[in-house]
Structures are given as C-alpha cells and as structure tokens.
Design an enzyme around this catalytic site. Structure first.
Site, short mmCIF file in Angstrom:
data_model
loop_
_atom_site.label_atom_id
_atom_site.label_comp_id
_atom_site.label_asym_id
_atom_site.label_seq_id
_atom_site.Cartn_x
_atom_site.Cartn_y
_atom_site.Cartn_z
N SER A 228 -2.75 48.23 11.86
CA SER A 228 -1.57 48.30 10.99
C SER A 228 -0.29 48.06 11.78
CB SER A 228 -1.58 49.64 10.26
OG SER A 228 -0.89 49.51 9.06
N LYS A 232 0.43 44.87 14.34
CA LYS A 232 1.61 44.00 14.47
C LYS A 232 1.99 43.96 15.95
CE LYS A 232 3.47 46.35 10.31
NZ LYS A 232 2.99 45.77 9.08
N TRP A 319 -1.52 45.43 0.00
CA TRP A 319 -0.20 45.61 0.60
C TRP A 319 -0.04 44.74 1.85
CZ3 TRP A 319 4.36 47.03 -0.78
CH2 TRP A 319 5.28 47.62 0.09
N HIS A 370 -7.17 50.29 3.41
CA HIS A 370 -6.46 50.22 4.68
C HIS A 370 -7.06 51.21 5.69
CE1 HIS A 370 -2.87 49.17 6.90
NE2 HIS A 370 -2.59 50.43 7.12
C1 GCU Z 1 3.18 51.17 5.97
C2 GCU Z 1 3.91 49.89 6.24
C3 GCU Z 1 2.99 48.82 6.80
C4 GCU Z 1 2.20 49.36 7.96
C5 GCU Z 1 1.50 50.65 7.58
C6 GCU Z 1 0.75 51.33 8.71
O1 GCU Z 1 2.32 50.99 4.88
O2 GCU Z 1 4.53 49.46 5.04
O3 GCU Z 1 3.72 47.69 7.22
O4 GCU Z 1 1.29 48.40 8.42
O5 GCU Z 1 2.46 51.57 7.10
O6 GCU Z 1 1.14 51.20 9.86
O7 GCU Z 1 -0.22 52.04 8.41
#
Ligand code: GCU
Length: 387
Positions: A228, A232, A319, A370
């Site tokens: 997540s 990134k 998402w 997720h």
């Molecule tokens: C939030 C955020 C995402 C990210 C996520 C995470 O949902 O909007 O961009 O990837 O947190 O890190 O679990």
C-alpha cells in the site's frame, strides 16, 4: 455486483471502467525535446524522468552530509529449533552534531551442506503496520511479515518501520528523518522537497548499507517489499537506489503502481488532501489536472528497468485501481525491451490468483480485499526465485 455496491457509497469516486476519462500517457522513449531515444540515450532519458518525478511527485532528497553507524543491540542464534539467527540493529544517522535512529531487524536462515556457504537473496520489508519488536518477531507468527516462512524458503528476511523513519502523520515533519536532516542542513523545505514516501525509501537504503556488510547477503539479489503506502515507497525507493534488484509493490494504488490519469478509485485530489505529506508540495497542483502531470506511473516502473518489478492487486481493492496497476506494468514494457529484457505485454489481466511472470516483471491479482497476505508473499518469493 461488488462494483455496484462500491458505486452506491462511492462519494464521487469512480469505480466504473466505462467512466475512465480518455487520456494519453506521456511517452517513456521520447525525451523532453521530443526525440525518440535509443538504448545509448537511456541513461540521459532516465535522469530526465528521475528529475520530473522528484520535482513534481515525490520530491528531492536533501543534499546534506551525514554519517551512518550501526549498533547490534540484540542477537539470538539458533532460533526456531536452530533454523535461523536473529539480529536487531540500531541504524544511527549522524548529522549536524546530533543523531536520529531507527530499528532494523534481520533474520538469517541456517542452512546445511552446499547452501551454507553461499550468500542468500535478501528481502527487506518496509513495514507500514505494527512493527514487531525483536522478541515478538521471534515468538509470534505474523501474517503481514511472515519472517519464519521467508527464512524457510531460503531468504534473509529484514524489516524496518515506516513510522520510525518518518511519522506517518500530518504536521509531524519535525519528528522524523526529514525534519532531522532539514535542521542539520539549515534549509527550509520547498515545494519540491521530499515527502514521507521518499524518506521511507531513503531509510530502507541506509538499512541496505548495513545488509551489504553481511557476508550472508547476496549483494546482487536484494529485494524490497512494500504494501500500500509502503508499495508506493518501494517503487520510488528502487528508482532512487539501483542496489535494489527487485521491487515488490503490493496493492499500491494511487501514487504507486496505478496510472494517475485514469482517476479510478483514489485520485490525486483525494490523496494530496488526506496524505499531503507523502509527496512533495507541488504534486497537489495536479489535483483534477492529471492530464497536466509531466509523468505518469508507468514511467516509474520503467525507472526500475532493467531490474525486476513485481506488482499485485486484489479483486476487491478497487480504491487502488487493479486495472490501472496492471496497465502501468505493461505500459512500462518499452523500457524493458530497449534494455534487452523481456516483460509482461499481454493486454488482458491474468485470472484471479494466477501468477503471471515474464522475464523481469510479474503480477497477480489476489481474490479479496486490500492487504498483504501469506499467499502474496508466496507468489512473490516464487518470482524472486525465478530471477
Ligand atoms: C489509504 C490511502 C491509500 C493507501 C492506503 C494504505 O487507503 O488512501 O493510498 O495505499 O491507505 O496505505 O493502506
């Protein structure tokens, strides 16, 4: 049906493929002067792209002298009935007459026979959840970082915590490595100074400085895993640090593997509102202006080429835009090809839970929501073994 449910409470976010706007991706193999680049031109083109990502998305790392030291604070040999040795290392960053530190955990499998003498591929996890302390990491199984399973598969397993490197929160700049180094340099942050995502990757790179001193570590096979927000950071860390041979970006979505121009699920507007400190300040100006971004995320994948990249999605994690995550990978193919490597080019995504590996790239979309699960880890380790 799932999409319908999502749409019903979407709050204005798009979850329908048909509603993705038309877009044109910036080209990987055309430089800013509009010329088509050859393999010989790649280093120059790559620098150009790095600068664009620094200036507009992740920010520039500070140019300040520092020293890094490592203290082994705990060591336990022969854990898990003699299967591994465990070590806790304090990573100490010294700059401007003071010090900032965070923890690195390292688990080294004890192997027999021929394997014992050989350096091992190493997987460092940028952990964005509850980072276990030394005792807990040894004693308690953890699905998010299944350290024992990783060792059993013959890898050195290492981990650092996002939050220890730079707090994952608004308005806490002064408490993390960014504030520490800003203070040491005497310079105020600018709209293109690094965000937290980049600082987490920098923290991983300092941990890699230590791993490279260990004879057990195969220097040519260091992989970085992030989930997540950590996923990134993993792609950008690999772009900034060529010692990362394999980048694994799990469910990374917006600002990670997903193409920003698709505006599917999370958008630049939303992410720079909820998490402005992840990016450089300038990224905010592309909220609802994605077409004006000088880069898109397929070019981030291309920056890791010809090294290896593994990307995952999850069927219910809309998402993060699963299709956009897959598209980044295949749209990066021209860079791999230019550099003489194979990569995934099939336009259709693989079936759920079926891994696809072609040359230097791999992908799977897991059934479910997720998360980073033992299934995901298993698939990724298969990929590392294939490299
Ligand atoms: C939030 C955020 C995402 C990210 C996520 C995470 O949902 O909007 O961009 O990837 O947190 O890190 O679990």
């Amino acid at each position: 049906e799932f999409v319908e449910k999502k749409m019903a409470k979407s709050g204005g976010f798009n979850y329908r493929e048909a509603d993705v706007p038309e877009y044109q991706l910036p080209e990987i193999l055309k430089n800013e002067a509009g010329e088509v680049v050859t393999a010989g031109d790649w280093p120059a083109r790559r620098s150009e792209l790095m600068e664009l990502f620094r200036e507009h998305v992740y920010g520039r790392r500070p140019d300040v002298p520092y020293e890094v030291r490592f203290d082994v604070v705990h060591e336990q040999k022969g854990i898990w009935d003699g299967a591994a040795n465990a070590r806790e290392v304090k990573v100490r960053i010294l700059a401007g007459g003071s010090e900032y530190s965070y923890t690195l955990l390292v688990f080294v499998p004890i192997l027999e026979g021929d394997k014992a003498a050989k350096p091992l591929p190493t997987i460092i996890h940028l952990n964005n959840r509850d980072f276990p302390d030394f005792e807990k990491a040894i004693a308690e199984p953890d699905d998010f970082w299944p350290v024992r399973m990783i060792c059993e598969q013959g890898f050195v397993a290492a981990a650092v915590s996002t939050k220890q490197i730079d707090p994952d929160a608004k308005n806490r700049f002064d408490d993390g490595i960014r504030g520490f180094l800003a203070k040491a340099s005497g310079q105020k942050p600018t709209p293109s100074s690094w965000g937290a995502l980049s600082s987490w990757g920098w923290g991983v790179s300092r941990a890699i400085d230590y791993l490279l001193t260990m004879p057990e570590v195969d220097k040519t096979r260091i992989a970085m895993v992030g989930h997540s927000r950590g996923g990134k950071a993993a792609l950008w860390a690999a772009a900034e640090d060529p010692r990362i041979a394999i980048a694994y970006s799990n469910n990374s979505g917006c600002g990670g593997a997903a193409l920003s121009r698709r505006q599917f699920g999370e958008t630049v507007d939303r992410i720079t509102t909820s998490f402005p400190y992840w990016f450089c300040g300038r990224f905010r100006q592309y909220a609802n202006q994605e077409a004006k971004l000088p880069v898109d995320q397929h070019q981030l994948v291309a920056l890791v080429a010809p090294r290896a990249v593994y990307i995952t999605s999850a069927t219910e994690d809309l998402w993060a835009d699963p299709h956009g995550e897959y598209l980044s990978l295949i749209e990066a193919a021209p860079a791999f090809e230019l550099l003489g490597e194979e990569s995934i080019v099939q336009p259709t995504m693989p079936a759920a839970d079926k891994q696809r590996i072609v040359g230097k790239t791999g992908y799977h979309i897991r059934t479910g929501g997720h998360g980073l699960t033992p299934f995901d880890w298993q698939q990724f380790m298969q990929f590392v073994k294939a490299q």
